[in-house]
Design a protein around this motif. Structure first.
Motif, short mmCIF file in Angstrom:
data_model
loop_
_atom_site.label_atom_id
_atom_site.label_comp_id
_atom_site.label_asym_id
_atom_site.label_seq_id
_atom_site.Cartn_x
_atom_site.Cartn_y
_atom_site.Cartn_z
N UNK A 35 0.85 -1.18 0.00
CA UNK A 35 0.00 0.00 0.00
C UNK A 35 0.89 1.24 0.00
N UNK A 36 0.27 2.37 -0.22
CA UNK A 36 1.05 3.61 -0.17
C UNK A 36 0.21 4.74 0.38
N UNK A 37 0.87 5.66 1.03
CA UNK A 37 0.28 6.89 1.50
C UNK A 37 1.08 8.01 0.85
N UNK A 38 0.58 8.48 -0.28
CA UNK A 38 1.35 9.45 -1.05
C UNK A 38 1.48 10.80 -0.34
N UNK A 39 0.54 11.13 0.54
CA UNK A 39 0.67 12.34 1.33
C UNK A 39 1.87 12.26 2.26
N UNK A 40 2.19 11.04 2.72
CA UNK A 40 3.36 10.81 3.57
C UNK A 40 4.58 10.39 2.77
N UNK A 41 4.42 10.26 1.45
CA UNK A 41 5.51 9.85 0.58
C UNK A 41 6.15 8.54 1.05
N UNK A 42 5.29 7.59 1.41
CA UNK A 42 5.74 6.32 1.97
C UNK A 42 4.98 5.17 1.34
N UNK A 43 5.69 4.08 1.06
CA UNK A 43 5.10 2.83 0.60
C UNK A 43 5.34 1.77 1.66
N UNK A 44 4.33 0.93 1.90
CA UNK A 44 4.38 -0.06 2.95
C UNK A 44 4.26 -1.47 2.39
N UNK A 45 4.81 -2.41 3.12
CA UNK A 45 4.55 -3.82 2.88
C UNK A 45 4.12 -4.44 4.20
N UNK A 46 2.82 -4.75 4.31
CA UNK A 46 2.29 -5.41 5.49
C UNK A 46 2.43 -6.91 5.30
N UNK A 47 3.13 -7.55 6.21
CA UNK A 47 3.40 -8.98 6.12
C UNK A 47 2.72 -9.68 7.30
N UNK A 48 1.82 -10.60 6.99
CA UNK A 48 1.08 -11.35 8.00
C UNK A 48 1.32 -12.84 7.82
N UNK A 49 0.99 -13.60 8.86
CA UNK A 49 1.14 -15.05 8.82
C UNK A 49 2.52 -15.45 8.32
#
Length: 123
Positions: A71-85
């Motif tokens: 996902x990304x939050x372009x207002x924060x200029x950040x891209x995330x990778x949420x890793x579960x299980x």
């Protein structure tokens, strides 16, 4: 090309969760496609998940579908990778990469790379 920077790696137990972040100190990451890649010693670097600049398009490796989310939050200029299980097989160095064009989710599709952040899944 200027680098990107990953953060959020660490040691987690099997079944646990972790969120990685990618930022670009030297350019406007919100205008770039971003990919997450991972590599174990002696193995080829593999695509994990990729996202275009507006998040209209995402791609996932079969091995992480249903467990990971980019996902990304372009207002924060950040891209995330949420890793579960998380599984022990997820133990690798994780890299973020960026490119102006969304060409695909292979390492050769990206030009700006980070140094990597280690993810270790172990009990």
């Amino acid at each position: 090309q200027l680098p990107v920077v990953e953060s959020g790696g660490g040691l987690v137990q099997p079944g646990g969760s972790l969120r990685l972040s990618c930022t670009a100190p030297g350019f406007a990451l919100e205008h770039y496609a971003v990919g997450w890649f991972r590599q174990a010693p002696g193995k080829e670097r593999e695509g994990v998940a990729c996202i275009d600049s507006t998040a209209a398009t995402t791609r996932y490796a079969d091995s992480v579908k249903g467990r990971f989310a980019i996902s990304r939050d372009n207002a924060k200029r950040t891209v995330y990778l949420e890793m579960n299980s998380l599984k022990p097989d997820d133990t690798m160095n994780y890299y973020c990469a960026a490119d102006l064009w969304f060409k695909g989710c292979s390492p050769g599709d990206f030009s700006s790379w980070g140094q990597g952040t280690q993810v270790t899944v172990s009990s």
